[in-house]
Motif scaffolding. Sequence first.
Motif, PDB file in Angstrom:
ATOM      1  N   SER A 198       0.817  -1.211   0.000  1.00  0.00           N
ATOM      2  CA  SER A 198       0.000   0.000   0.000  1.00  0.00           C
ATOM      3  C   SER A 198       0.851   1.262   0.000  1.00  0.00           C
ATOM      4  N   ASP A 199       2.071   1.153   0.527  1.00  0.00           N
ATOM      5  CA  ASP A 199       2.896   2.354   0.607  1.00  0.00           C
ATOM      6  C   ASP A 199       3.744   2.575  -0.645  1.00  0.00           C
ATOM      7  N   GLY A 200       3.996   1.495  -1.403  1.00  0.00           N
ATOM      8  CA  GLY A 200       4.868   1.680  -2.571  1.00  0.00           C
ATOM      9  C   GLY A 200       4.413   1.002  -3.835  1.00  0.00           C
ATOM     10  N   GLY A 201       3.293   0.303  -3.800  1.00  0.00           N
ATOM     11  CA  GLY A 201       2.821  -0.399  -4.992  1.00  0.00           C
ATOM     12  C   GLY A 201       3.695  -1.595  -5.320  1.00  0.00           C
ATOM     13  N   TRP A 202       3.953  -1.819  -6.601  1.00  0.00           N
ATOM     14  CA  TRP A 202       4.823  -2.910  -7.028  1.00  0.00           C
ATOM     15  C   TRP A 202       6.284  -2.537  -6.762  1.00  0.00           C
ATOM     16  N   LEU A 212      11.540 -12.415 -12.812  1.00  0.00           N
ATOM     17  CA  LEU A 212      10.313 -12.060 -13.536  1.00  0.00           C
ATOM     18  C   LEU A 212      10.319 -10.581 -13.909  1.00  0.00           C
ATOM     19  N   GLU A 213      11.510 -10.110 -14.337  1.00  0.00           N
ATOM     20  CA  GLU A 213      11.661  -8.700 -14.670  1.00  0.00           C
ATOM     21  C   GLU A 213      10.792  -8.267 -15.847  1.00  0.00           C
ATOM     22  N   ASP A 214      10.366  -9.230 -16.695  1.00  0.00           N
ATOM     23  CA  ASP A 214       9.536  -8.872 -17.843  1.00  0.00           C
ATOM     24  C   ASP A 214       8.147  -8.382 -17.426  1.00  0.00           C
ATOM     25  N   LEU A 215       7.719  -8.660 -16.201  1.00  0.00           N
ATOM     26  CA  LEU A 215       6.425  -8.169 -15.738  1.00  0.00           C
ATOM     27  C   LEU A 215       6.449  -6.668 -15.433  1.00  0.00           C
ATOM     28  N   VAL A 216       7.645  -6.119 -15.238  1.00  0.00           N
ATOM     29  CA  VAL A 216       7.782  -4.694 -14.926  1.00  0.00           C
ATOM     30  C   VAL A 216       7.452  -3.824 -16.147  1.00  0.00           C
ATOM     31  N   LYS A 217       7.602  -4.399 -17.348  1.00  0.00           N
ATOM     32  CA  LYS A 217       7.385  -3.643 -18.583  1.00  0.00           C
ATOM     33  C   LYS A 217       5.955  -3.104 -18.670  1.00  0.00           C
ATOM     34  N   ASP A 218       5.810  -1.994 -19.394  1.00  0.00           N
ATOM     35  CA  ASP A 218       4.494  -1.379 -19.629  1.00  0.00           C
ATOM     36  C   ASP A 218       3.748  -1.106 -18.325  1.00  0.00           C
ATOM     37  N   LYS A 219       4.506  -0.676 -17.331  1.00  0.00           N
ATOM     38  CA  LYS A 219       3.923  -0.295 -16.036  1.00  0.00           C
ATOM     39  C   LYS A 219       3.061  -1.407 -15.434  1.00  0.00           C
ATOM     40  N   TYR A 220       3.562  -2.625 -15.529  1.00  0.00           N
ATOM     41  CA  TYR A 220       2.912  -3.791 -14.914  1.00  0.00           C
ATOM     42  C   TYR A 220       1.537  -4.091 -15.509  1.00  0.00           C
ATOM     43  N   ASN A 225      -2.039  -2.372 -13.316  1.00  0.00           N
ATOM     44  CA  ASN A 225      -1.482  -1.058 -12.982  1.00  0.00           C
ATOM     45  C   ASN A 225      -2.556  -0.077 -12.523  1.00  0.00           C
ATOM     46  N   ARG A 226      -3.771  -0.579 -12.321  1.00  0.00           N
ATOM     47  CA  ARG A 226      -4.820   0.215 -11.680  1.00  0.00           C
ATOM     48  C   ARG A 226      -5.448  -0.643 -10.599  1.00  0.00           C
TER      49      ARG A 226
END
Length: 481
Positions: A198-202, A212-220, A225-226
């Motif tokens: 809740s304090d920092g999101g992903w 699993l760094e590929d999940l970071v792409k396109d703002k998750y 991302n919402r």
Amino acid sequence: MYSEKQSPAKYYVGIDVGTASVRAALVDEHGTVVAHADQPIQIWEPQPDHYEQSSADIWAACCSVTKKVVHGVDAGQIQGLGFDATCSLVVVDKQFQPLAVNCEGQNYRNIIMWMDHRAASQVERINATQHRVLSYVGGVMSVEMQPPKLLWLKENLQESCWEKAAYFFDLPDFLSWKATGVTARSLCTVVCKWTYTSDGGWDDSFWKMIGLEDLVKDKYEKIGNRVLSPGEPVGKGLTPEAAKDLGLPEGIAVAASLIDAHAGGLGVIGADVKGHNLPCENQPITARVAMICGTSSCHMGVSETPIFVPGVWGPYFSAMVPGLWLNEGGQSATGKLVVGLTLSRGLDELALIYLATIQAIALGTRHILETMETSGHRINTLFLCGGLSKNPLFVQMHADITGKPVVLSKEVESVLVGAAILGACASGDFASIQEAMAKMGKIGRVVQPTQEHKRFYDKKYEVFLKLVEHQREYRAIMNGF
């Protein structure tokens, strides 16, 4: 004299997707279940520890049971819809079509169930990182959470699934997407099962650390991302297509969803207790613990500030009750723990084993509660719901062994009431989840602890704690080999 014309009742639909069935209920504004229906869903077990389901099969069951409970009701009286479901992983492609999560390539089997343990080695590696996000899950991630399952898919189904996947949904979020066409996720699911904070999101560093760094792409975008709070309205409500499927009015409010156990907690923990002479009366909701007793048992306690409890999941902010932190203890398989025993030693022996099993479960609950209290919780009342709450012996043992009164809901189907509360909040008929909980959660019966048994169960608890310590020592020895 003038007679006041009574306004028509308002109804809300709650849909609960459990492990083996889908249930729906039509619930009025006072929390009364007016109609109820259920339908089984299919489970595939292609190999040991692999459990799969079909999102198409589950949605079809949702539509079937919902049409049954709203049959004959004036559509204008139905104000909102809420979903809850098991925390299973749903995989779809760019066209939102199902993708196989199995080596056989069966696309309709696109769900890795919550109880699937195929990712045992992956979760060990994740836990070995000791990343800071693990402090929000009691220090150790469960194999039943989503990151290890995602890592398993990448390592085992790279071409057939991982590279084609466009969206990974928790099952409750898949259902709200199916109803609204909006891919927003519930804070409940992403916080409790995906490591969203809740304090920092992903946390980018976590996903990169576990591969699993590929999940970071396109703002998750693939995992969300919402994020919406439970009960918050999703999009513009029910789409025309979903409305036709479900037999509900187009555009009615659809709420951000909950995991099934959390919906049960929502259905009972906020009930008005005035006049029942309970220690939690005139005290904040933080004095209560909701215990959802189904296939497994979940212990839900809330607090105004974050409390870190060793071995207990959380703290999760706004994951069940908006604005409050949640800790979640649990006991696996409590609802099925005596299945498979034979009568070979006679009924008296079987009865003793049965009693000992129930006492062991209740002693485990006391251990969870005391651990939470040692860390800062102040708990004085238990609120029970679920199948085992229908068992008088189970309920009385929990009162006697914990020394706390047990409150049973008036409506046994508290999970469905919790889902309906979400829909009621999304509709705008209630100002908050808390208000909806107080008005729709009803107390049925209160079971007080039997004080003369206290010394007996205190002695049993001493033995229980010694067994727990021996079990830890045994595990430490076995881990050394």
